[in-house]
Design a protein around this motif. Structure first.
Motif, PDB file in Angstrom:
ATOM      1  N   GLU A  76       0.840  -1.197   0.000  1.00  0.00           N
ATOM      2  CA  GLU A  76       0.000   0.000   0.000  1.00  0.00           C
ATOM      3  C   GLU A  76       0.875   1.248   0.000  1.00  0.00           C
ATOM      4  N   GLY A  77       0.278   2.359  -0.407  1.00  0.00           N
ATOM      5  CA  GLY A  77       0.892   3.673  -0.254  1.00  0.00           C
ATOM      6  C   GLY A  77       2.284   3.792  -0.843  1.00  0.00           C
ATOM      7  N   ARG A  78       3.169   4.406  -0.075  1.00  0.00           N
ATOM      8  CA  ARG A  78       4.511   4.676  -0.584  1.00  0.00           C
ATOM      9  C   ARG A  78       5.356   3.415  -0.708  1.00  0.00           C
ATOM     10  N   GLU A  79       5.013   2.384   0.030  1.00  0.00           N
ATOM     11  CA  GLU A  79       5.701   1.105  -0.171  1.00  0.00           C
ATOM     12  C   GLU A  79       5.391   0.575  -1.570  1.00  0.00           C
ATOM     13  N   LEU A  80       4.165   0.787  -2.017  1.00  0.00           N
ATOM     14  CA  LEU A  80       3.778   0.383  -3.367  1.00  0.00           C
ATOM     15  C   LEU A  80       4.386   1.313  -4.410  1.00  0.00           C
ATOM     16  N   LEU A  81       4.444   2.597  -4.109  1.00  0.00           N
ATOM     17  CA  LEU A  81       5.006   3.570  -5.046  1.00  0.00           C
ATOM     18  C   LEU A  81       6.450   3.238  -5.401  1.00  0.00           C
ATOM     19  N   ALA A  82       7.151   2.590  -4.489  1.00  0.00           N
ATOM     20  CA  ALA A  82       8.540   2.210  -4.757  1.00  0.00           C
ATOM     21  C   ALA A  82       8.658   1.232  -5.920  1.00  0.00           C
ATOM     22  N   MET A  83       7.529   0.647  -6.343  1.00  0.00           N
ATOM     23  CA  MET A  83       7.539  -0.286  -7.470  1.00  0.00           C
ATOM     24  C   MET A  83       7.125   0.400  -8.772  1.00  0.00           C
ATOM     25  N   ALA A  84       6.994   1.709  -8.748  1.00  0.00           N
ATOM     26  CA  ALA A  84       6.505   2.444  -9.918  1.00  0.00           C
ATOM     27  C   ALA A  84       7.455   2.376 -11.106  1.00  0.00           C
ATOM     28  N   ASN A  85       8.701   2.043 -10.865  1.00  0.00           N
ATOM     29  CA  ASN A  85       9.677   1.951 -11.954  1.00  0.00           C
ATOM     30  C   ASN A  85      10.074   0.507 -12.250  1.00  0.00           C
ATOM     31  N   ASP A  86       9.230  -0.421 -11.853  1.00  0.00           N
ATOM     32  CA  ASP A  86       9.519  -1.832 -12.100  1.00  0.00           C
ATOM     33  C   ASP A  86       9.734  -2.086 -13.596  1.00  0.00           C
ATOM     34  N   ASP A  87      10.579  -3.036 -13.927  1.00  0.00           N
ATOM     35  CA  ASP A  87      10.868  -3.342 -15.331  1.00  0.00           C
ATOM     36  C   ASP A  87       9.661  -3.910 -16.069  1.00  0.00           C
ATOM     37  N   ASP A  88       8.758  -4.543 -15.345  1.00  0.00           N
ATOM     38  CA  ASP A  88       7.618  -5.204 -15.979  1.00  0.00           C
ATOM     39  C   ASP A  88       6.419  -4.261 -16.032  1.00  0.00           C
ATOM     40  N   TYR A  89       5.833  -4.125 -17.223  1.00  0.00           N
ATOM     41  CA  TYR A  89       4.730  -3.178 -17.383  1.00  0.00           C
ATOM     42  C   TYR A  89       3.524  -3.562 -16.535  1.00  0.00           C
ATOM     43  N   TYR A  90       3.270  -4.873 -16.362  1.00  0.00           N
ATOM     44  CA  TYR A  90       2.072  -5.266 -15.618  1.00  0.00           C
ATOM     45  C   TYR A  90       2.208  -4.940 -14.133  1.00  0.00           C
ATOM     46  N   VAL A  91       3.413  -5.027 -13.611  1.00  0.00           N
ATOM     47  CA  VAL A  91       3.634  -4.608 -12.228  1.00  0.00           C
ATOM     48  C   VAL A  91       3.306  -3.125 -12.095  1.00  0.00           C
ATOM     49  N   ARG A  92       3.800  -2.329 -13.036  1.00  0.00           N
ATOM     50  CA  ARG A  92       3.528  -0.887 -12.983  1.00  0.00           C
ATOM     51  C   ARG A  92       2.038  -0.606 -13.178  1.00  0.00           C
TER      52      ARG A  92
END
Length: 265
Positions: free
Chosen positions: A133-149
């Motif tokens: 949730e929240g900023r812990e999730l935001l840390a994945m905003a630059n993930d290499d995989d489009y579906y994660v983003r």
């Protein structure tokens, strides 16, 4: 050893009962045999290679799950994770098999699951993105995989969603556009992807639709015509270069006239 079928027999009965090395199972030499263990060869067996039989074994015998978290066969470890005590799972964050880490990601407390945000396997990161949730999730905003983003854009708090509007993949931007409000939505009026701009039109306030009335894609202008106010619909009905758009604008004018008439009845 307690035996006896409880679950319905299925297609799996055509699968020969062999261990994870492919050797036929021999219950007489099984180290799991016990008066306290319920199992059945070819149906519920921790030594079997077939995952459904392993799963059934642990559903019948959840009390022994902790004992199999270091088993050499990854399916056994992964399925044991589902029933094992949560506080015993943390060492498996670094398991060599992604199936095990996926099971761990589902059950670990979020404070520990966050360590799997950078897992090398996309399915594990997807599962983590579905939980954080929240900023812990935001840390994945630059993930290499489009579906994660895409999941990040779908699940972020609304105030953080604009961070996803510049993503390199249009599907991620589309997911973000579905959630952002004004004025952030105006940033996307010139997006290079038609599908994104169509969603912008669907969410813009009617008073702002004029911004999209001259979009280079007729599909976008058609969406504008569907929602346009009277003045804009009139301009599009007579001035758009595409017949489909003009027809839709005329239909919109008729709808507006009908609504006005109903209000005065």
């Amino acid at each position: 050893m307690i035996t006896g079928p409880t679950d319905p027999v299925g297609v799996e009965d055509d699968i020969p009962p062999v261990d994870w090395h492919g050797v036929p199972l021999d219950c007489t030499v099984c180290g799991t045999r016990s008066e306290l263990i319920r199992c059945e060869r070819g149906h519920a067996c921790v030594q079997d290679r077939y995952a459904k039989r392993i799963d059934r074994f642990f559903r019948w015998n959840p009390q022994v799950s902790n004992d199999y978290l270091t088993h050499p066969y990854f399916e056994v470890r992964a399925i044991a994770c589902r029933q094992a005590d949560v506080f015993r799972l943390q060492p498996l964050i670094d398991d060599e098999d992604e199936t095990v880490r996926l099971s761990v990601a589902v059950r670990l407390p979020l404070a520990q699951a966050v360590r799997l945000r950078s897992d090398p396997h996309r399915e594990v990161r997807i599962r983590v993105a579905m939980r954080l949730e929240g900023r812990e999730l935001l840390a994945m905003a630059n993930d290499d995989d489009y579906y994660v983003r895409k999941l990040v854009a779908r699940r972020l708090p609304e105030a953080l969603v604009p961070r996803m509007l510049d993503d390199r993949e249009w599907e991620v931007r589309l997911e973000a556009v579905k959630r952002v409000g004004m004025p952030a939505l105006l940033r996307m009026c010139d997006d290079r992807e038609i599908a994104v701009r169509r969603e912008v039109v669907a969410r813009l306030p009617v008073a702002q639709l004029y911004r999209m009335a001259h979009d280079p894609a007729w599909e976008v202008r058609w969406e504008v015509a569907q929602r346009a106010g009277r003045e804009l619909a009139r301009l599009m009905a007579h001035g758009d270069e595409e017949a489909e758009v003009r027809d839709e604008a005329l239909a919109r004018l008729r709808t507006l006239d009908q609504q006005t008439g109903e209000q005065h009845e």
